[in-house]
Design a protein around this motif. Structure first.
Motif, PDB file in Angstrom:
ATOM      1  N   MET A 241     -10.648   5.964   2.712  1.00 32.49           N
ATOM      2  CA  MET A 241     -10.278   4.720   2.061  1.00 32.49           C
ATOM      3  C   MET A 241     -11.310   4.043   1.449  1.00 32.49           C
ATOM      4  SD  MET A 241      -7.373   4.398   1.710  1.00 32.49           S
ATOM      5  CE  MET A 241      -7.258   2.885   0.886  1.00 32.49           C
ATOM      6  N   PRO A 242     -12.618   3.946   2.032  1.00 29.39           N
ATOM      7  CA  PRO A 242     -13.630   3.195   1.541  1.00 29.39           C
ATOM      8  C   PRO A 242     -14.226   3.836   0.183  1.00 29.39           C
ATOM      9  CG  PRO A 242     -14.399   3.477   3.704  1.00 29.39           C
ATOM     10  CD  PRO A 242     -12.845   4.208   3.555  1.00 29.39           C
ATOM     11  N   GLN A 243     -14.121   5.346   0.153  1.00 28.54           N
ATOM     12  CA  GLN A 243     -14.498   6.212  -1.076  1.00 28.54           C
ATOM     13  C   GLN A 243     -13.530   5.715  -2.096  1.00 28.54           C
ATOM     14  OE1 GLN A 243     -14.476   7.132   2.267  1.00 28.54           O
ATOM     15  NE2 GLN A 243     -16.262   8.490   2.475  1.00 28.54           N
ATOM     16  N   ILE A 244     -12.260   5.962  -1.744  1.00 24.23           N
ATOM     17  CA  ILE A 244     -11.187   5.735  -2.696  1.00 24.23           C
ATOM     18  C   ILE A 244     -11.053   4.407  -3.495  1.00 24.23           C
ATOM     19  CG2 ILE A 244      -8.624   5.697  -2.869  1.00 24.23           C
ATOM     20  CD1 ILE A 244      -8.401   7.887  -0.910  1.00 24.23           C
ATOM     21  N   VAL A 245     -11.243   3.446  -2.827  1.00 22.40           N
ATOM     22  CA  VAL A 245     -11.227   2.155  -3.377  1.00 22.40           C
ATOM     23  C   VAL A 245     -12.622   2.020  -4.123  1.00 22.40           C
ATOM     24  CG1 VAL A 245      -9.990   0.928  -1.669  1.00 22.40           C
ATOM     25  CG2 VAL A 245     -12.370   1.014  -1.395  1.00 22.40           C
ATOM     26  N   SER A 246     -13.856   2.505  -3.786  1.00 21.76           N
ATOM     27  CA  SER A 246     -14.962   2.498  -4.578  1.00 21.76           C
ATOM     28  C   SER A 246     -14.666   3.242  -5.944  1.00 21.76           C
ATOM     29  CB  SER A 246     -16.119   3.017  -3.987  1.00 21.76           C
ATOM     30  OG  SER A 246     -15.990   4.610  -3.872  1.00 21.76           O
ATOM     31  N   MET A 247     -14.028   4.369  -5.817  1.00 22.09           N
ATOM     32  CA  MET A 247     -13.737   5.044  -7.108  1.00 22.09           C
ATOM     33  C   MET A 247     -12.744   4.369  -7.911  1.00 22.09           C
ATOM     34  SD  MET A 247     -12.427   8.927  -7.463  1.00 22.09           S
ATOM     35  CE  MET A 247     -12.413   9.853  -9.242  1.00 22.09           C
ATOM     36  N   GLY A 248     -11.816   3.727  -7.451  1.00 23.51           N
ATOM     37  CA  GLY A 248     -11.067   2.708  -8.413  1.00 23.51           C
ATOM     38  C   GLY A 248     -11.785   1.743  -9.116  1.00 23.51           C
ATOM     39  N   VAL A 249     -12.340   0.948  -8.130  1.00 20.18           N
ATOM     40  CA  VAL A 249     -13.230  -0.173  -8.914  1.00 20.18           C
ATOM     41  C   VAL A 249     -14.244   0.403 -10.017  1.00 20.18           C
ATOM     42  CG1 VAL A 249     -14.828  -2.054  -8.459  1.00 20.18           C
ATOM     43  CG2 VAL A 249     -13.070  -1.738  -7.013  1.00 20.18           C
ATOM     44  N   ALA A 250     -14.933   1.609  -9.802  1.00 13.82           N
ATOM     45  CA  ALA A 250     -15.803   2.205 -10.558  1.00 13.82           C
ATOM     46  C   ALA A 250     -15.145   2.609 -11.983  1.00 13.82           C
ATOM     47  CB  ALA A 250     -16.748   3.303  -9.775  1.00 13.82           C
ATOM     48  N   SER A 251     -13.977   3.330 -11.692  1.00 15.34           N
ATOM     49  CA  SER A 251     -13.299   3.719 -12.965  1.00 15.34           C
ATOM     50  C   SER A 251     -12.735   2.686 -13.501  1.00 15.34           C
ATOM     51  CB  SER A 251     -12.068   4.168 -12.292  1.00 15.34           C
ATOM     52  OG  SER A 251     -12.375   5.749 -11.801  1.00 15.34           O
ATOM     53  N   ALA A 252     -12.218   1.561 -13.111  1.00 11.43           N
ATOM     54  CA  ALA A 252     -11.936   0.364 -13.975  1.00 11.43           C
ATOM     55  C   ALA A 252     -13.134  -0.274 -14.691  1.00 11.43           C
ATOM     56  CB  ALA A 252     -11.171  -0.584 -13.354  1.00 11.43           C
ATOM     57  N   LEU A 253     -14.220  -0.408 -14.031  1.00  9.32           N
ATOM     58  CA  LEU A 253     -15.294  -0.840 -14.786  1.00  9.32           C
ATOM     59  C   LEU A 253     -15.774  -0.240 -15.871  1.00  9.32           C
ATOM     60  CD1 LEU A 253     -17.082  -2.517 -11.501  1.00  9.32           C
ATOM     61  CD2 LEU A 253     -16.165  -3.683 -13.278  1.00  9.32           C
ATOM     62  N   ARG A 254     -16.147   1.139 -15.463  1.00  9.85           N
ATOM     63  CA  ARG A 254     -16.812   2.112 -16.401  1.00  9.85           C
ATOM     64  C   ARG A 254     -15.692   2.277 -17.821  1.00  9.85           C
ATOM     65  NH1 ARG A 254     -21.669   1.629 -15.206  1.00  9.85           N
ATOM     66  NH2 ARG A 254     -22.710   3.044 -13.989  1.00  9.85           N
ATOM     67  N   ALA A 255     -14.328   2.391 -17.348  1.00  5.58           N
ATOM     68  CA  ALA A 255     -13.477   2.729 -18.561  1.00  5.58           C
ATOM     69  C   ALA A 255     -13.557   1.405 -19.484  1.00  5.58           C
ATOM     70  CB  ALA A 255     -12.104   2.933 -17.949  1.00  5.58           C
ATOM     71  N   GLU A 256     -13.636   0.205 -18.807  1.00  6.31           N
ATOM     72  CA  GLU A 256     -13.422  -1.010 -19.857  1.00  6.31           C
ATOM     73  C   GLU A 256     -14.672  -0.977 -20.619  1.00  6.31           C
ATOM     74  OE1 GLU A 256     -13.513  -5.713 -19.240  1.00  6.31           O
ATOM     75  OE2 GLU A 256     -13.777  -4.546 -17.505  1.00  6.31           O
ATOM     76  N   LYS A 257     -15.963  -0.498 -20.223  1.00 13.02           N
ATOM     77  CA  LYS A 257     -16.915  -0.531 -21.050  1.00 13.02           C
ATOM     78  C   LYS A 257     -17.406   0.686 -21.622  1.00 13.02           C
ATOM     79  CE  LYS A 257     -18.779  -4.907 -19.022  1.00 13.02           C
ATOM     80  NZ  LYS A 257     -19.743  -5.346 -18.365  1.00 13.02           N
ATOM     81  N   ARG A 258     -16.611   1.842 -21.706  1.00 14.06           N
ATOM     82  CA  ARG A 258     -16.788   2.922 -22.035  1.00 14.06           C
ATOM     83  C   ARG A 258     -17.636   3.191 -23.557  1.00 14.06           C
ATOM     84  NH1 ARG A 258     -12.399   6.676 -23.311  1.00 14.06           N
ATOM     85  NH2 ARG A 258     -12.828   5.961 -25.115  1.00 14.06           N
ATOM     86  N   GLU A 259     -17.019   2.751 -24.617  1.00 14.66           N
ATOM     87  CA  GLU A 259     -17.612   2.723 -25.752  1.00 14.66           C
ATOM     88  C   GLU A 259     -18.902   2.044 -26.010  1.00 14.66           C
ATOM     89  OE1 GLU A 259     -14.604   1.685 -28.691  1.00 14.66           O
ATOM     90  OE2 GLU A 259     -13.473   3.080 -28.117  1.00 14.66           O
ATOM     91  N   GLU A 260     -18.984   0.933 -25.440  1.00 14.86           N
ATOM     92  CA  GLU A 260     -20.251   0.111 -25.349  1.00 14.86           C
ATOM     93  C   GLU A 260     -21.233   0.989 -24.634  1.00 14.86           C
ATOM     94  OE1 GLU A 260     -22.049  -3.981 -23.228  1.00 14.86           O
ATOM     95  OE2 GLU A 260     -20.064  -3.782 -23.710  1.00 14.86           O
ATOM     96  N   SER A 261     -20.871   1.636 -23.584  1.00 10.61           N
ATOM     97  CA  SER A 261     -22.092   2.383 -22.575  1.00 10.61           C
ATOM     98  C   SER A 261     -22.583   3.516 -23.457  1.00 10.61           C
ATOM     99  CB  SER A 261     -21.381   2.769 -21.364  1.00 10.61           C
ATOM    100  OG  SER A 261     -21.128   1.546 -20.677  1.00 10.61           O
ATOM    101  N   GLN A 262     -21.445   4.198 -24.174  1.00  8.51           N
ATOM    102  CA  GLN A 262     -21.910   5.302 -24.954  1.00  8.51           C
ATOM    103  C   GLN A 262     -23.041   4.977 -26.053  1.00  8.51           C
ATOM    104  OE1 GLN A 262     -21.125   8.812 -24.944  1.00  8.51           O
ATOM    105  NE2 GLN A 262     -21.038   7.999 -23.028  1.00  8.51           N
ATOM    106  N   ARG A 263     -22.869   3.880 -26.783  1.00  9.23           N
ATOM    107  CA  ARG A 263     -23.823   3.339 -27.746  1.00  9.23           C
ATOM    108  C   ARG A 263     -24.968   3.138 -27.291  1.00  9.23           C
ATOM    109  NH1 ARG A 263     -18.964   0.704 -29.679  1.00  9.23           N
ATOM    110  NH2 ARG A 263     -19.729  -1.120 -28.572  1.00  9.23           N
ATOM    111  N   HIS A 264     -25.034   2.558 -26.133  1.00  7.60           N
ATOM    112  CA  HIS A 264     -26.268   2.015 -25.235  1.00  7.60           C
ATOM    113  C   HIS A 264     -26.859   3.352 -24.822  1.00  7.60           C
ATOM    114  CE1 HIS A 264     -29.335   0.342 -22.781  1.00  7.60           C
ATOM    115  NE2 HIS A 264     -28.859   1.019 -21.616  1.00  7.60           N
ATOM    116  N   MET A 265     -26.114   4.451 -24.353  1.00  2.03           N
ATOM    117  CA  MET A 265     -26.876   5.846 -24.037  1.00  2.03           C
ATOM    118  C   MET A 265     -27.433   6.545 -24.856  1.00  2.03           C
ATOM    119  SD  MET A 265     -24.963   6.755 -20.299  1.00  2.03           S
ATOM    120  CE  MET A 265     -23.305   6.487 -21.085  1.00  2.03           C
TER     121      MET A 265
END
Length: 376
Positions: A241-265
């Motif tokens: 469960m700790p790993q699963i919820v961490s993946m859920g949170v990270a997925s939501a955060l990364r997906a929300e800013k995916r395009e912005e992050s791609q431009r930055h990288m």
């Protein structure tokens, strides 16, 4: 530790603060077993389903199509072996590429021992894979096409969407699997024509020990693990469960800013490429020009990667000589690209995350210049 310049994010990433806090809550507060019938079990189940929804949102699928696993390797194994078992009544031919991750290649080797035929399509000189060559390999009796979306060593983007839609026209019983470990939450992944998609948590700022598998039709899934019947009898074992919820949170955060992050990288990658011109010897770029923004593979004309890595590490700069899973062995990806032996032995992979800065790039360039000085 101060002055850390971590540029090995294709190997693993730092856990995001929000993901770490969510995991801590499941370790210290809502630590019930999600299979339990009491209130704490219910809380854990709710947290798990919330995470499943977050991962599904990042994938672009329904929550009920997501199965949690322990890692990307388990997801890949489950998908490939499920497709092989389901399709063997119609054929025993499988198509993939020579530049896949070992989780794919070694699973295919095991299936060859069971009588399956495997065709591995070679890459082009720049590390890309030709869609036409993939489709030429597909036969009417092909039951599986498995390809990575982004190559973990060079950042080459493979033509998964086009190849998989057309493969089903040539092979009516062909199932299609994408290894999306290096693309998940970084690039859009089309699920059109895709039956399985494997992803990993620790590549996006979640904890190690969790992955996920998209399955278009759950009837196609053949469990690797049997036991308690978790994940709807599709993946037994008490959920981490700790790993699963961490993946859920990270997925939501990364997906929300995916395009912005791609431009930055992409900007960081370009700065690195431009800075290589100031090195004391020529530096070959092994990544394709239109590769993924977060990966750049290079080979200085002088030196060997193990020495370069040691000097860079002493300077607080952390990169790799290839896939972390290769553990020092010569890169099968660069060999498949037919790079000169000296270029393979000198190869370095720089891989970014959204938190990297231009200061990290400057530190890498300064460290590389110092390292190359030992060979001049």
């Amino acid at each position: 530790m101060e002055n850390i310049h971590y540029l090995d994010n294709s190997a693993t990433t730092q856990v995001l603060e929000e993901a770490a806090q969510a995991a801590l809550r499941l370790m210290r507060q809502d630590y019930g077993n999600p299979s339990a019938l009491h209130a704490m079990g219910k809380q854990a189940r709710e947290a798990m389903e919330q995470a499943r929804g977050q991962v599904a949102g990042a994938m672009g699928c329904k929550a009920e199509q997501v199965i949690f696993t322990s890692c990307g390797t388990e997801s890949i194994n489950t998908a490939i072996q499920s497709a092989a078992r389901k399709g063997k009544a119609f054929g025993r031919h499988i198509v993939s590429t020579q530049i896949e991750h070992k989780a794919t290649l070694d699973t295919l080797k095991a299936l060859e021992q069971e009588g399956f035929q495997v065709t591995l399509v070679p890459p082009e000189k720049d590390g890309t894979v030709s869609c036409d060559r993939v489709l030429e390999a597909v036969r009417p009796d092909t039951i599986l096409l498995t390809m990575m979306e982004v190559n973990s060593e060079t950042g080459a983007i493979l033509p998964t969407a086009a190849a998989m839609e057309k493969a089903k026209e040539k092979a009516p019983h062909c199932l299609c699997h994408i290894d999306g470990v290096q693309a998940y939450c970084k690039l859009p992944i089309s699920l059109g024509g895709v039956d399985f998609l494997s992803v990993s948590g620790h590549k996006i700022g979640a904890m190690k020990g969790v992955g996920a598998l998209y399955c278009k039709d759950l009837r196609s899934l053949r469990p690797l693990l049997h036991g308690g019947g978790q994940e709807g009898n599709r993946r037994s074992g008490t959920e981490g469960m700790p790993q699963i919820v961490s993946m859920g949170v990270a997925s939501a955060l990364r997906a929300e800013k995916r395009e912005e992050s791609q431009r930055h990288m992409a900007a960081l990658r370009q700065s690195l490429i431009e800075g290589l011109s100031a090195m004391p010897c020529p530096v070959r770029i092994n990544s394709p020009q239109n590769g993924a923004a977060h990966i750049l593979n290079i080979s200085p004309e002088k030196g060997r990667s193990e020495v370069l890595l040691r000097v860079l590490s002493d300077e607080g700069v952390y990169v790799s000589g290839g896939s972390a899973c290769a553990r020092g062995r010569r890169s099968h990806v660069l060999e498949a690209m037919k790079l000169p032996a000296a270029a393979i032995d000198a190869a370095l992979r720089v891989s970014f995350c959204p938190e990297n800065t231009q200061e990290d790039v400057k530190a890498f360039l300064a460290g590389l210049q110092k390292a190359l000085g030992f060979f001049l």
